[in-house]
Scaffold this active site. Structure first.
Site, mmCIF file in Angstrom:
data_model
loop_
_atom_site.group_PDB
_atom_site.id
_atom_site.type_symbol
_atom_site.label_atom_id
_atom_site.label_comp_id
_atom_site.label_asym_id
_atom_site.label_seq_id
_atom_site.Cartn_x
_atom_site.Cartn_y
_atom_site.Cartn_z
ATOM 1 N N HIS A 357 0.815 -1.218 0.000
ATOM 2 C CA HIS A 357 0.000 0.000 0.000
ATOM 3 C C HIS A 357 0.852 1.274 0.000
ATOM 4 O O HIS A 357 0.338 2.367 -0.259
ATOM 5 C CB HIS A 357 -0.973 -0.003 1.190
ATOM 6 C CG HIS A 357 -0.353 0.293 2.520
ATOM 7 N ND1 HIS A 357 -0.024 -0.689 3.429
ATOM 8 C CD2 HIS A 357 -0.006 1.469 3.102
ATOM 9 C CE1 HIS A 357 0.481 -0.133 4.519
ATOM 10 N NE2 HIS A 357 0.502 1.181 4.342
ATOM 11 N N ASP A 406 -0.587 -7.513 1.253
ATOM 12 C CA ASP A 406 0.075 -6.213 1.392
ATOM 13 C C ASP A 406 1.593 -6.405 1.490
ATOM 14 O O ASP A 406 2.192 -6.316 2.564
ATOM 15 C CB ASP A 406 -0.454 -5.498 2.634
ATOM 16 C CG ASP A 406 -0.052 -4.036 2.688
ATOM 17 O OD1 ASP A 406 0.447 -3.524 1.672
ATOM 18 O OD2 ASP A 406 -0.247 -3.410 3.759
ATOM 19 N N SER A 513 4.470 1.774 8.301
ATOM 20 C CA SER A 513 4.102 0.769 7.298
ATOM 21 C C SER A 513 5.312 0.282 6.517
ATOM 22 O O SER A 513 6.198 1.056 6.151
ATOM 23 C CB SER A 513 3.082 1.356 6.318
ATOM 24 O OG SER A 513 1.866 1.633 6.953
#
Length: 562
Positions: A357, A406, A513
């Site tokens: 992402h 992801d 992330s």
């Protein structure tokens, strides 16, 4: 090959009765990197250092006499003194203790193979066992090649481990600069002076267990395997070959056995070169070549230091504690300069794992930069490594709604087959075995440069770490995450401590992330998850959600193939 190093030593013969004179064996040193300059004395034979006005005893070579010395303005004033046997044992390993007749100083006469104030140093130890906690050898070089600092140096007085500790002898510390492991780290280390400051660094001391391995650690000084081909495919010559007469490193070398040389043609590194090598004949000419011995993996090993500062959501950390942490920056089409994008994870010299992402804007690869070895997010590190990106691969089945699959791979750009160079601040993490199943509630770590809390407008200026526990699958469901989809490719982890509204619970947050969730497995930090998504940051009983790495091992390996 590097020529054999030779050293000359001048010996001062002391004759006659008792009188004071400056020693020719002890010289002044001025230490660098401190607020003020301080003159000290250093004994070139023992490498021991002494502060201004400090006194000590020392035996006189080829004599039964003992001298009392005093450091005065960088010169040692020495004279003979009467001694007697010590009233209590103070010397290890069979050393003989003698005490000055009129004051408390003592000196140990050490048996062959031992040295040090109390004969605690084993001069014959060539490698360390296990973590090296009991290592008492004389290796004094860090992995970077820097020379270790004497543990008694006043520059280390405020460090947690120095030769001035009350338990220094028990820990192997003292008036020397040899590698030790006083804090039960993963291997011996020492303090080195680099870039104007003193910092700890792992040593290049070989491990005893690596001797008969099919690969080598460090530069292969302790390699005792049976590889006998060079990188070009040539066969090594026997170390006792008559062709090598006149060469320094042969089976006839006085230290041949200790160097691993003998009646064989196995690759060795007797002179401390970059890696194992051997003599070969090429076009009827005697030369040498590096061998094709592979380097052993050091994935998941690190020099961990306990964080000193607690902040919202975790703890400030140094990059040496998380050397696989990468910082990914991007140049956006509509704004100048680079901006921090996401975290990443070094899994091999030229490959970084991250979260899919992070790349939804579909950046051109040349708009991405990866930085390794950086503690502060936007401040360059002393030993950082910076790379452009050759290409990146986002999982084809990534779902930008649920964040299933992801995961992304970035290939670093390099002119050779290697990109990142291993150091104390840059190192790969271990990928997990496919069947890895850690117990529920196993404590693990995550790291990143993300925000301290969900509503903060800024990312952290410094790398943070957080300690979380793996949730059981029964607690990693949509019911526990506001009906958000939790796929089989995800796992959950969170801070399980109790606390009220003011509790500082550890968790990942925006900006983390793509970073690592690592757990200890077989003595190495192993990548279990990739930071993916969550509900807020540090909410009680609300875990963070991570990409389950074991589900993507085939995908990772397939995409890394040339």
């Amino acid at each position: 090959m590097n020529a054999m190093k030779r050293g000359l030593c001048c010996v001062l013969l002391l004759c006659g009765a008792v009188f004071a004179l400056p020693s020719q064996e002890i010289h002044a040193r001025v230490r660098r990197g401190a607020r003020s300059y301080q003159v000290i004395c250093r004994d070139e034979k023992t490498q021991m250092i002494y502060q201004q006005h400090q006194s000590w005893l020392r035996p006189v070579l080829r004599s039964n006499r003992v001298e009392y010395c005093w450091c005065n303005s960088g010169r040692a004033q020495c004279h003979s003194v009467p001694v007697r046997s010590c009233s209590e044992p103070r010397c290890f390993n069979g050393g003989t203790c003698q005490q000055a007749l009129y004051f408390s100083d003592f000196v140990c006469q050490c048996p062959e193979g031992f040295a040090g104030k109390c004969c605690e140093i084993d001069t014959r130890a060539t490698c360390y066992e296990d973590q090296g906690i009991s290592y008492r050898g004389t290796w004094s070089t860090a992995e970077s090649g820097a020379e270790c600092t004497n543990w008694n140096s006043s520059a280390l007085a405020q460090k947690p481990y120095s030769g001035r500790r009350p338990d220094a002898i028990r820990l192997g510390l003292g008036n020397h600069n040899y590698c030790r492991n006083p804090d039960r780290d993963s291997k011996p280390w020492c303090y080195v002076f680099k870039a104007g400051k003193y910092s700890s660094e792992f040593c290049s001391t070989p491990a005893c267990s690596e001797g008969n391995s099919d690969c080598y650690f460090g530069n292969g000084l302790a390699y005792r395997g049976t590889h006998s081909l060079t990188e070009s495919g040539a066969s090594c010559l026997l170390w006792n070959s008559m062709i090598l007469i006149g060469k320094v490193y042969t089976a006839q070398n006085p230290n041949a056995q200790a160097l691993g040389l003998g009646k064989h043609n196995y690759c060795r590194n007797p002179d401390g070169d970059a890696k194992p090598w051997c003599h070969v004949l090429k076009n009827r000419r005697l030369t040498w070549e590096y061998c094709d011995v592979p380097s052993c993996s050091t994935c998941g090993l690190r020099q961990y230091s306990q964080p000193q500062f607690r902040i919202k959501g975790g703890l400030f950390a140094d990059i040496a504690s998380h050397p696989w942490q990468a910082a990914i920056f991007a140049r956006h089409r509509r704004s100048p300069g680079e901006r921090f994008l996401c975290g990443g994870i070094l899994i091999s010299s030229c490959w970084i794992l991250s979260a899919a992402h992070c790349f939804q804007e579909r950046f051109p690869p040349h708009h991405l930069t990866v930085i390794l070895g950086r503690t502060y997010r936007v401040v360059p590190g002393e030993e950082e490594q910076k790379f452009e990106v050759e290409k990146y691969i986002v999982h084809k089945e990534f779902d930008d709604d649920t964040y299933d699959n992801d995961i992304a791979l970035l290939q670093l750009k390099s002119d050779s087959s290697r990109c990142a160079q291993e150091s104390s601040v840059v190192r790969t993490v271990c990928l997990p075995p496919a069947d890895l199943q850690l117990p529920d509630w196993t404590e693990c770590e995550l790291s990143g440069y993300g925000k301290h809390e969900a509503l903060s407008p800024f990312y952290s200026e410094r790398l943070k770490e957080a300690h979380v526990r793996l949730y059981p699958s029964s607690r990693c469901t949509s019911q526990h995450l506001l009906n958000r989809t939790v796929a089989d490719n995800m796992l959950c982890a969170g801070d399980t401590r109790s606390g009220g509204p003011q509790a500082n619970l550890h968790d990942a947050c925006q900006g983390d992330s793509g970073g690592p969730l690592v757990c200890l497995n077989d003595g190495r930090m192993t990548l279990v998850g990739i930071i993916s998504w969550g509900l807020g940051c540090g909410e009680k009983d609300v875990p963070g959600v991570y990409t389950k790495v074991t589900n993507y091992l085939d995908w990772i390996h397939d995409n890394m193939r040339p």
